[in-house]
Design a protein around this motif. Structure first.
Motif, PDB file in Angstrom:
ATOM      1  N   ILE A 122       1.091  -1.097  -0.020  1.00  0.00           N
ATOM      2  CA  ILE A 122       0.134   0.498   0.256  1.00  0.00           C
ATOM      3  C   ILE A 122       0.858   1.267   0.233  1.00  0.00           C
ATOM      4  N   LYS A 123       2.216   1.668   1.213  1.00  0.00           N
ATOM      5  CA  LYS A 123       2.993   2.433   0.688  1.00  0.00           C
ATOM      6  C   LYS A 123       2.922   2.907  -0.708  1.00  0.00           C
ATOM      7  N   SER A 124       3.571   1.935  -1.159  1.00  0.00           N
ATOM      8  CA  SER A 124       4.459   1.702  -2.795  1.00  0.00           C
ATOM      9  C   SER A 124       3.739   2.073  -3.618  1.00  0.00           C
ATOM     10  N   PHE A 125       1.915   2.145  -3.179  1.00  0.00           N
ATOM     11  CA  PHE A 125       0.718   1.965  -4.516  1.00  0.00           C
ATOM     12  C   PHE A 125       1.076   3.532  -4.041  1.00  0.00           C
ATOM     13  N   LYS A 126       0.624   3.600  -3.004  1.00  0.00           N
ATOM     14  CA  LYS A 126       0.441   5.716  -2.558  1.00  0.00           C
ATOM     15  C   LYS A 126       1.652   7.198  -3.310  1.00  0.00           C
ATOM     16  N   ILE A 127       3.330   5.935  -3.539  1.00  0.00           N
ATOM     17  CA  ILE A 127       3.723   6.373  -4.142  1.00  0.00           C
ATOM     18  C   ILE A 127       3.884   6.357  -5.305  1.00  0.00           C
ATOM     19  N   MET A 128       3.244   5.137  -5.964  1.00  0.00           N
ATOM     20  CA  MET A 128       3.319   4.699  -7.798  1.00  0.00           C
ATOM     21  C   MET A 128       2.188   5.971  -8.236  1.00  0.00           C
ATOM     22  N   LYS A 129       0.827   5.725  -7.135  1.00  0.00           N
ATOM     23  CA  LYS A 129       0.141   6.918  -7.270  1.00  0.00           C
ATOM     24  C   LYS A 129       0.308   8.896  -8.039  1.00  0.00           C
ATOM     25  N   LYS A 130       1.493   9.156  -6.731  1.00  0.00           N
ATOM     26  CA  LYS A 130       1.666  10.357  -7.169  1.00  0.00           C
ATOM     27  C   LYS A 130       2.781  10.489  -8.594  1.00  0.00           C
ATOM     28  N   ILE A 131       3.314   9.695  -8.575  1.00  0.00           N
ATOM     29  CA  ILE A 131       4.423   9.227  -9.030  1.00  0.00           C
ATOM     30  C   ILE A 131       3.688   9.567 -10.989  1.00  0.00           C
ATOM     31  N   LEU A 132       2.464   8.709 -10.739  1.00  0.00           N
ATOM     32  CA  LEU A 132       1.841   8.788 -12.351  1.00  0.00           C
ATOM     33  C   LEU A 132       0.773  10.285 -12.278  1.00  0.00           C
ATOM     34  N   ASP A 133       0.115  10.947 -11.196  1.00  0.00           N
ATOM     35  CA  ASP A 133      -0.537  12.004 -10.942  1.00  0.00           C
ATOM     36  C   ASP A 133       0.719  13.203 -11.492  1.00  0.00           C
ATOM     37  N   ASP A 134       1.514  13.385 -11.021  1.00  0.00           N
ATOM     38  CA  ASP A 134       2.589  14.289 -11.027  1.00  0.00           C
ATOM     39  C   ASP A 134       3.930  14.089 -12.994  1.00  0.00           C
ATOM     40  N   SER A 135       2.907  12.822 -13.037  1.00  0.00           N
ATOM     41  CA  SER A 135       4.238  13.043 -14.429  1.00  0.00           C
ATOM     42  C   SER A 135       3.241  12.777 -16.258  1.00  0.00           C
ATOM     43  N   CYS A 136       4.087  13.131 -17.038  1.00  0.00           N
ATOM     44  CA  CYS A 136       3.587  12.867 -18.370  1.00  0.00           C
ATOM     45  C   CYS A 136       3.898  12.262 -19.504  1.00  0.00           C
ATOM     46  N   PHE A 137       3.447  11.599 -20.294  1.00  0.00           N
ATOM     47  CA  PHE A 137       4.084  10.985 -21.669  1.00  0.00           C
ATOM     48  C   PHE A 137       4.764  11.792 -22.387  1.00  0.00           C
ATOM     49  N   LEU A 138       5.587  10.995 -23.398  1.00  0.00           N
ATOM     50  CA  LEU A 138       6.203  11.615 -24.268  1.00  0.00           C
ATOM     51  C   LEU A 138       6.592  10.488 -25.366  1.00  0.00           C
ATOM     52  N   LEU A 139       6.609  10.826 -26.570  1.00  0.00           N
ATOM     53  CA  LEU A 139       6.101   9.425 -27.741  1.00  0.00           C
ATOM     54  C   LEU A 139       7.607  10.381 -28.001  1.00  0.00           C
ATOM     55  N   LEU A 140       8.272   9.419 -28.640  1.00  0.00           N
ATOM     56  CA  LEU A 140       9.825   9.449 -29.095  1.00  0.00           C
ATOM     57  C   LEU A 140       9.904   9.381 -30.094  1.00  0.00           C
ATOM     58  N   ASP A 141      10.360  10.375 -31.152  1.00  0.00           N
ATOM     59  CA  ASP A 141      10.662   9.950 -32.494  1.00  0.00           C
ATOM     60  C   ASP A 141      12.038   9.377 -32.330  1.00  0.00           C
ATOM     61  N   LEU A 142      12.295   7.752 -33.038  1.00  0.00           N
ATOM     62  CA  LEU A 142      13.712   7.075 -32.413  1.00  0.00           C
ATOM     63  C   LEU A 142      14.082   6.199 -34.020  1.00  0.00           C
ATOM     64  N   GLU A 143      15.197   6.407 -34.011  1.00  0.00           N
ATOM     65  CA  GLU A 143      15.860   5.229 -35.023  1.00  0.00           C
ATOM     66  C   GLU A 143      16.852   4.478 -34.905  1.00  0.00           C
ATOM     67  N   ASP A 144      16.325   2.716 -35.406  1.00  0.00           N
ATOM     68  CA  ASP A 144      16.639   1.804 -34.552  1.00  0.00           C
ATOM     69  C   ASP A 144      18.216   2.152 -35.038  1.00  0.00           C
TER      70      ASP A 144
END
Length: 242
Positions: A122-144
């Motif tokens: 539960i403690k770890s879930f609470k940390i993860m919830k804050k991480i997800l609430d405070d984060s954004c997704f980025l889409l990366l245009d990468l070349e192999d």
């Protein structure tokens, strides 16, 4: 930095990176810079940028992060941030051959207990919830073979860490028998910067929250996250998000 709605993206094989929302202004100016984060100190050996491929990769990396947060309760001080010096000491001592097996047995037992002990979860879930609430997704245009290689090595799996412990903290879809990167734990070549023109900030309608976009991904896929990412599933169940 470009902005695009997740509903307008073919996400199946897209490259996703997530970061704290406070980093967006700097990333728009300087791009994504390679680094070794606090949680990777003593584990990773070179500075890189990590990303996951498609929704399966996203679900798996968050599952692994929750496992990692639970396991790290061993190196946290009550009521404080992670005790980084002790954490580094633990990663160092796990490599010492003379005491490796004795320490590994103890650590494996402790981590197994932590995974079963609900207050730690539960403690770890609470940390993860804050991480997800405070984060954004980025889409990366990468070349192999220019920015990264599918054949590259996972530096953690390539080192002499206890394999049972790694299996516990890695997502279920790992290939521990191979040193190659897994699709959920990809990284760029060492010391590569991703310029801002190769980065797109992802939103869902008017929301930029990782959690909102993650839930949209789950709702718009037929992937069984209970099987693929059981710790992520339990996290979402705890917050009644499914």
């Amino acid at each position: 930095m470009k902005v695009e709605d997740i509903k307008d993206i073919d996400i199946c094989y897209s490259f996703f990176h997530y970061t704290n929302k406070n980093n967006i202004e700097s990333i728009a100016e300087k791009g994504l810079l390679p680094k070794i984060g606090d949680s990777a100190t003593g584990i990773e050996t070179t500075e890189k940028i990590f990303f996951a491929i498609g929704p399966k990769g996203v679900f798996s990396i968050f599952d692994s992060w929750i496992r990692w947060l639970i396991a790290k309760r061993l190196t946290d001080l009550p009521g404080e941030k992670a005790d980084i010096p002790f954490y580094r000491f633990c990663t160092f001592i796990m490599r010492l051959p003379l005491i490796h097996h004795f320490i590994a047995i103890i650590v494996n037992i402790v981590v197994w207990f932590e995974f079963k002990f609900k207050p730690f979860k539960i403690k770890s879930f609470k940390i993860m919830k804050k991480i997800l609430d405070d984060s954004c997704f980025l889409l990366l245009d990468l070349e192999d073979e220019k920015d990264f290689s599918y054949k590259d090595i996972d530096e953690v799996k390539a080192q002499k860490f206890n394999r049972k412990l790694l299996k516990m903290v890695y997502a279920k879809q790992h290939k521990m028998s191979s040193k190659k990167m897994d699709y959920w734990n990809m990284h760029t070549f060492s010391n590569i910067t991703i310029s801002a023109n190769k980065i797109t900030l992802i939103k869902l309608n008017n929301s930029y929250k990782c959690l909102d976009i993650l839930l949209w991904m789950i709702e718009n896929n037929n992937i069984d996250i209970k099987i693929l990412a059981p710790f992520l599933y339990e996290f979402l169940q705890y917050y009644d998000l499914l």
